[in-house]
Design an enzyme around this catalytic site. Structure first.
Site, PDB file in Angstrom:
ATOM      1  N   LYS A   1      12.367  -4.159  83.644  1.00  0.00           N
ATOM      2  CA  LYS A   1      12.397  -2.912  84.390  1.00  0.00           C
ATOM      3  C   LYS A   1      13.839  -2.435  84.497  1.00  0.00           C
ATOM      4  CE  LYS A   1       7.969  -3.043  85.346  1.00  0.00           C
ATOM      5  NZ  LYS A   1       7.000  -2.044  84.835  1.00  0.00           N
TER       6      LYS A   1
ATOM      7  N   ASP B   1      11.624  -0.548  80.730  1.00  0.00           N
ATOM      8  CA  ASP B   1      10.532   0.243  81.318  1.00  0.00           C
ATOM      9  C   ASP B   1      11.051   0.858  82.614  1.00  0.00           C
ATOM     10  OD1 ASP B   1       8.182   1.296  82.290  1.00  0.00           O
ATOM     11  OD2 ASP B   1       7.133  -0.620  82.457  1.00  0.00           O
TER      12      ASP B   1
ATOM     13  N   GLU C   1      10.238   2.691  77.868  1.00  0.00           N
ATOM     14  CA  GLU C   1       8.836   2.959  78.211  1.00  0.00           C
ATOM     15  C   GLU C   1       8.746   3.910  79.398  1.00  0.00           C
ATOM     16  OE1 GLU C   1       4.971   0.493  79.939  1.00  0.00           O
ATOM     17  OE2 GLU C   1       6.551  -0.570  78.845  1.00  0.00           O
TER      18      GLU C   1
ATOM     19  N   GLU D   1       0.528   3.759  79.429  1.00  0.00           N
ATOM     20  CA  GLU D   1      -0.027   3.095  80.605  1.00  0.00           C
ATOM     21  C   GLU D   1      -0.778   4.063  81.509  1.00  0.00           C
ATOM     22  OE1 GLU D   1       1.787   0.764  84.538  1.00  0.00           O
ATOM     23  OE2 GLU D   1       3.003   1.037  82.749  1.00  0.00           O
TER      24      GLU D   1
ATOM     25  N   ASP E   1      -3.887   1.678  77.764  1.00  0.00           N
ATOM     26  CA  ASP E   1      -4.249   0.799  78.870  1.00  0.00           C
ATOM     27  C   ASP E   1      -5.752   0.548  78.813  1.00  0.00           C
ATOM     28  OD1 ASP E   1      -5.234   0.238  81.698  1.00  0.00           O
ATOM     29  OD2 ASP E   1      -3.068   0.136  82.007  1.00  0.00           O
TER      30      ASP E   1
ATOM     31  N   HIS F   1      -0.540  -1.786  77.089  1.00  0.00           N
ATOM     32  CA  HIS F   1      -0.008  -2.158  78.400  1.00  0.00           C
ATOM     33  C   HIS F   1      -0.933  -3.194  79.008  1.00  0.00           C
ATOM     34  CE1 HIS F   1      -0.362  -1.607  82.851  1.00  0.00           C
ATOM     35  NE2 HIS F   1       0.906  -1.921  82.745  1.00  0.00           N
TER      36      HIS F   1
END
Length: 455
Positions: A222, A250, A276, A305, A328, A355
């Protein structure tokens, strides 16, 4: 092959929530605390078989999702399984039709609810055939595969006949890929568990070292809380895993378009494969512009996602906005719509990297990635692996010693949760949610909101 044709006689819907926020699992720039939660549907039949399907929420909102599932699930009570599976594409179209469609045509809460309903049918179908879901689909003829897809809104890009031809072109080499799947060599894994924002520096190093020992070569962290902080965290990957490791970031929709471009340029020297969800998941042209601007810096763009349906994926691909399709498994309209996105991605030559960052998603996505490799794209891609709550499932996801996902072998779609999980985490009656801590968390309407959370 099983011969019975089960009739659906009833259903149950349960609200299952794990307090994952207490271990900082799922923490990201937009949500500081998340309770991985499943709105859990089971169809009961006049045989010993049941079909399980669910959709995912992040704690609050699971009561809304359960209500939506209860509004749709009665449609299939009294139906024989064969009446639904003989033309799954038509079954999908019927499930998103009628008065309910006005509320949210193929997006939002009703899309999640439809996913749970149809996934329960897929799970029941695979159990009836005594096959894991991926094998059920890979054993389809091209014509049978295409019959599971609703091609409405897609035929300007791919038609049923074209889909059949695409699948037929891979038939000759399919047995080789099937052998790789059976030997657990179909789907390489990438690690996300080291990258949650709530982890300390020491925890990140420790988790990275553990992931390296498990055979991981791809890592996602992240990012988005500041260049200095991001550089420090991302440098840990290079420090522990070396220059050969593949690195992704992400940011969970944090930035405006120009902000994303300017920010990521400053991280280009870290050799990042993709960023992402750099901006709103609905901004197709924004993603396209970010990708074009970052291409000279060697940074790609990924999203999916929060992409609601096949039409959005079609447009993202048409707009040349993606380097990875991150569908997703429980946001699209079940396996049906996922199969259409696999076909679209194969046509545009963009890898599918699902995801799977929440509870149970690795279990489901290992089927999807195996289908893509064996039957649709014919190419290996990678699949996210998060190391939490696998023990909660009857057919838990696993990783080999050389960093591959273990191909599922248990009949069904790997949806079933062990009953003891409900005793502790079913909301609100489970023992955890009846505890003082659980009641305090449930009573906080601001869970996960920066500067507002009270519990």
């Amino acid at each position: 092959m099983a011969t019975e044709d089960p009739t659906i006689v009833s259903f149950t819907v349960r609200d299952l929530r794990w307090p994952t926020s207490l271990k900082n699992i799922g923490s990201d720039p937009m949500n500081l605390a998340g309770e991985n939660a499943l709105a859990y549907l089971q169809y009961h039949t006049d045989t010993e078989l049941s079909g399980t399907g669910w959709s995912f929420s992040n704690g609050q909102g699971n009561d809304v999702l359960c209500t939506a599932i209860r509004s749709l699930a009665p449609r299939l009570v009294g139906r024989k399984l064969s009446s639904l599976t003989s033309n799954m594409g038509e079954t999908q179209r019927q499930m998103v039709s009628g008065q309910i469609r006005f509320m949210s045509p193929e997006r939002g809460v009703l899309q999640l609810a439809t996913c749970a309903v149809l996934n329960a049918i897929w799970d029941l179908w695979a159990k009836k055939e005594r096959k894991p879901l991926w094998r059920l689909v890979c054993d389809f003829s091209p014509e049978e595969f295409v019959r599971c897809i609703d091609f409405r809104y897609l035929t300007d890009v791919v038609t049923p006949d074209e889909g059949i031809e695409m699948l037929k072109r891979l038939e000759g080499s399919k047995s080789e890929r099937l052998r790789a799947a059976l030997e657990n060599q179909a789907v390489p894994a990438y690690n996300t568990s080291a990258g949650w924002l709530g982890h300390s520096d020491d925890e990140i190093r420790e988790l990275l070292q553990s992931a390296m020992l498990q055979g991981f070569k791809h890592f996602k962290l992240k990012a988005g809380l500041g260049l200095q902080s991001d550089r420090k965290r991302l440098s840990f990957v290079r420090e522990v895993a070396g220059d050969s490791a593949v690195l992704m970031v992400d940011v969970n929709q944090l930035w405006d378009v120009d902000e994303a471009i300017d920010y990521m340029k400053n991280l280009a020297d870290l050799n990042i494969w993709f960023v992402e969800e750099p901006t709103s998941p609905d901004d197709i042209l924004g993603h396209s512009r970010i990708r074009k601007a970052l291409k000279p810096y060697g940074i790609g763009v990924a999203t999916g996602e929060h992409v609601n349906n096949r039409v959005m994926f079609k447009q993202l691909l048409q707009a040349e906005a993606l380097d990875a399709v991150q569908l997703d498994a429980v946001r699209l309209c079940s396996v049906n719509e996922i199969l259409s996105v696999l076909l679209l991605s194969a046509k545009f030559g963009i890898p599918v990297v699902p995801h799977s960052g929440g509870a149970g998603m690795v279990e489901l996505c290992s089927h999807i990635s195996t289908i893509d490799f064996v039957a649709v794209s014919g190419k290996k891609s990678i699949l996210e692996y998060t190391d939490h709550l696998h023990e909660a499932f009857a057919a838990p996801a696993q990783i080999t010693q050389d960093g591959y996902h273990v191909t599922p072998t248990v009949p069904g779609y790997s949806c079933d949760v062990n009953e003891q999980e409900f005793e502790v985490y079913e909301c609100p009656a489970g023992s955890f949610w009846q505890s003082e801590q659980g009641r305090t968390m449930l009573a906080d309407p601001w869970r996960g909101v920066p500067n507002q959370q009270r519990s």
